[in-house]
Design an enzyme around this catalytic site. Sequence first.
Site, PDB file in Angstrom:
ATOM      1  CD1 TRP A 446       0.477   0.778   2.969  1.00 44.63           C
ATOM      2  CD2 TRP A 446      -1.503  -0.003   3.662  1.00 44.63           C
ATOM      3  NE1 TRP A 446       0.425   0.880   4.328  1.00 44.63           N
ATOM      4  CE2 TRP A 446      -0.762   0.421   4.781  1.00 44.63           C
ATOM      5  CE3 TRP A 446      -2.793  -0.510   3.849  1.00 44.63           C
ATOM      6  CZ2 TRP A 446      -1.278   0.324   6.089  1.00 44.63           C
ATOM      7  CZ3 TRP A 446      -3.287  -0.602   5.145  1.00 44.63           C
ATOM      8  CH2 TRP A 446      -2.540  -0.188   6.239  1.00 44.63           C
ATOM      9  CD  GLU A 447       0.013   5.850   1.702  1.00 43.86           C
ATOM     10  OE1 GLU A 447       0.457   6.621   0.833  1.00 43.86           O
ATOM     11  OE2 GLU A 447      -0.970   6.131   2.403  1.00 43.86           O
TER      12      GLU A 447
END
Lengths: 612, 612
Positions: A446-447
Amino acid sequence: MAEFVYDIRDLKFIIKEWLNMEEIFNLEKFKDNYGMDDIDLILDEAYKIAREVIFPINKEGDRIGVKFENGRAKLPPGYVEAYKFLQENGWGSANESLASETAMPLTLYRAYNEMFIAASPALMSYVKLTTGAANLIYRFGTDKDRKLFLENMLSGKWSGTMCLTEPNAGSDVGDATTRAYPTDDPRIYKIKGTKMFITGGEVDLGENIIHMVLARPEGGAPGSKGLGLYIVPKIWVNDDGSLGEPNDVTCIAIESKMGLKASATAMLSFGENDNCRGILVGDPPDSEGRSKGLAMMFHMMNESRIGTGHNALAQMAAAYYFASRYAAERIQGRPFTNPKAERVPIIKHADVRRMLMEMKAQVEAIRAMVFRGFYYLDIAEYSKDREKAARYRGFADILTPLIKTYASETAWQMVALAIQVHGGVGYTEEYPVSQYARDVKILSIWEGTSFIQAMDLVGRKMRMKDGLPFASWLDERKEFIEQNKDADGFVAEMRKLEKAYQCVAEIKDIYASYYANIAEKGELIPLYALRVLTCCAQLFAAESLMDQALVARRKIEELGVNHHDYTYYAGKITTAKYFINNILPNVYMLADQIKEADKSALECPEEALVIG
Amino acid sequence: MAEFVYDIRDLKFIIKEWLNMEEIFNLEKFKDNYGMDDIDLILDEAYKIAREVIFPINKEGDRIGVKFENGRAKLPPGYVEAYKFLQENGWGSANESLASETAMPLTLYRAYNEMFIAASPALMSYVKLTTGAANLIYRFGTDKDRKLFLENMLSGKWSGTMCLTEPNAGSDVGDATTRAYPTDDPRIYKIKGTKMFITGGEVDLGENIIHMVLARPEGGAPGSKGLGLYIVPKIWVNDDGSLGEPNDVTCIAIESKMGLKASATAMLSFGENDNCRGILVGDPPDSEGRSKGLAMMFHMMNESRIGTGHNALAQMAAAYYFASRYAAERIQGRPFTNPKAERVPIIKHADVRRMLMEMKAQVEAIRAMVFRGFYYLDIAEYSKDREKAARYRGFADILTPLIKTYASETAWQMVALAIQVHGGVGYTEEYPVSQYARDVKILSIWEGTSFIQAMDLVGRKMRMKDGLPFASWLDERKEFIEQNKDADGFVAEMRKLEKAYQCVAEIKDIYASYYANIAEKGELIPLYALRVLTCCAQLFAAESLMDQALVARRKIEELGVNHHDYTYYAGKITTAKYFINNILPNVYMLADQIKEADKSALECPEEALVIG
């Protein structure tokens, strides 16, 4: 249940003895609210909260997970209460958000927040997302938006989310298909589409959920430049601040995940009944259909990506601390050099020590990197010295992908060591380490995945502004080496650091030559990007530990070997030596590979690579 | 649900084109029952079973897990049926056990068994343990024991376990406190004690469970040499083979684990009511209280440890195959070298290819190592050429810790790559890869931790028989290099292989010098043992792939580039090149570290290493 412990000493070392916190506390933004004297009080109290309020809900949260029934998600026992405790008492978003007048420096906030994350990564995901959503409204919303939303978000009454990913647009967020249709009110759009992987997308934390949604306004340009940003409350908020009608946001599913089971990861449908309203943030599309939605979201990117690295660090650190205590207590086996002796705690076995040392070195190196990142962000955001601010902004830009990726990738190795130190019981859910393994894995995804971070480094950060910030960053590394190459007791280590610096300098030139001849060399750029990132990260990590070791040596000279802190400082010195002798050489190996530029991964026939 | 696929082509390559299976099929033991013509039939049918019978129960087994109520464990849906299907139809223990006249060569059995493990590691743990228990009875029991137990075990009517670990005796099995008290019948003992981590210790697989229990007879010597081995049926077996009374074996708990949730890991109490009888295997204690219980159990150690490595291989391979298919199908992003083009399957992105290539290289390298191990065991066990048998026994001894540890440690990295290729969905339980991450972690711990394996290598295997087998093993590596160093198209790779060989040869001398001066250098032996193991493993892995590449090149010369198998062989060549250029250099780095012998991990103050 094992008791939660944390290395509060290392946190205090970083912000009291290593970084120049005075400089930050003297910034206009902070000087009336915080000072050096507050650090111990804040950290000690936070440690207590981590132990007594947060950690006790972590395991049950994992076991029970989020329940999803009739479109409603119910958090496991204690989560809502703990969330409210943190937010209402000012330990959460109110201390972090730009929107808060009494926000702390990130450097200070993150020092105590790290213990909270370590105590329950799932719980803290809700705080983080709420802060992020509030920051967007604060920075880009109107006064009315701020008035309507911020107070309730920061106080824990409402929670917040960020809605980017769609089933067919993950890493490639520019392909999002959620649409925003204008209405008679120029600031209100009708939103229609499906978003997935929304942390806190459906929760019972508060009375309302404020979604920050990326969507393409009608007539918007294709790709990421056409995306707008909208505030989409789960329940409409009337102009007087009261709650209105439900806003046609439906939770379709809560993902069943490997870990972070107390974190509700939702799939949301917006506007199933054509009745979902969103408030436009920023300007409407320009004449070419361009919006700044993604740019606004990415404005917070440094902090949130460094934050992701920090999250990984907190988890691997907690796993290490549990393993260290287990190793000190568990009796098993006899000394290798004296097999007739009594049984000993397993920490006496060399390989157990090696594993603990590896964890300690990676944890402290990454913590040092992370806090240098937050330090740069604090100065960049609030310093009146605009030149310095710009320089530190550049450093933060460069460090962001390094921290995000090196921390999240390394965490996977470190939690494995923590399990290994525990032996068989480490594999059971009775002990806390296996949960960290399951919780931490998402962080390399994620990110922005590790590959996206690596491309951000080689494609943007190394090249931005004609490569000047990266060159300046490298110069700072060189300067450190020149200043300290004869440092007593560290000459061999400094030589190794210098060699790693030379590797990175050479890699920089190699990559510049690839970009100069992209037709022939272009395919090597992404192929070796992650290795380039690892080299930069390990160089910086090693230097940071070396810098800390120099401080520790001065402290020992000052305080003597009988001072109660002596072992801490002595540990710091061996930690730097361990990292440089046992981890840093990886840079030389990777640099050789980058130079040799083997292309077999590209040359392998696709049919041979894909099975079935 | 993603469909189960497996690289049956690589399995066939190994046993049909690479290893000298004719030699094995010509052994007296096998020549009437099996031949080259059977391979395709067996593997194809097994692949079908893996897909249709085994894999469909794997995910539900993980989700539901083992239920434990009123002292009884209940396996998740389909497990008992699948177990019976395999055992009753001769796909399980009957094909593997020494006790079976029609047992297959390990090399053949394991080729198809690998697909079964990949399809459900938990299910196959029951088969493996039953085979292991049966082998012990066959090898060391009396005729009566064999008659009473073996048929029912091999046919799936009864299952079996191995009971070594106790709450306070894990890696240090010699500290076991379970006791065996003699009775009037010299072969019958009363057993009393607690055993833990017993795979299949309490299950509803069959009518009875036959536990093979290590216990210390009254008056037995301390340490591992005092341990005896006992057959302890859950329900007593009368002399006529009928089932008698329950035998006072109580399941206290089923562990809640990170993975392998369909595998019942039991804590067992023997003789809570002083009414547990065990049948002595082998001789009673001698006049000094010495028994051969552990030695008997360790007799099967090579196979079971190589089997553990094979288990890890099967799981990482399955995770890779799922990832490869996902990468070929998932559309996301545009080509780096042509960002205006249409979106592409993610396999077109260089870093995704790198990850797939890394998995392919490790999987095929480890599979090659594993099967060389089984090949050596087959020859060692059954060849009439006793000199060759002894030589291969030595090679299997050396390979055992390498395979066990290198495979299980590498698997953790490879499943992480498989998750990474999947992106966010890889973290969900909807896709199969995260389960492999959770299932595979135990393998670096059970059957002896990585450290135990490493000490087995440096302390026993490198030194046994004055170091001759290890020297002979190293000579074989050197011989391969000398024979092939000018191999067309591989000159650079062969040079790298030679460099790795020289590293290992040097390490051997360094370790010999440590043992020669143990007072001063002894502490370095365990500190670097795991790194020594990794060097040996990666050298052997690289050579094995190189050897396969040479076969592949001959095949291409023979069959031409238009043959349908061309891509397979071309893939084999690039795989060897990838491994040697991108993985093997790790040996040089580790060898440097071993030579430099940094001791910071030992020097760090213990107080600094232990937090809290």
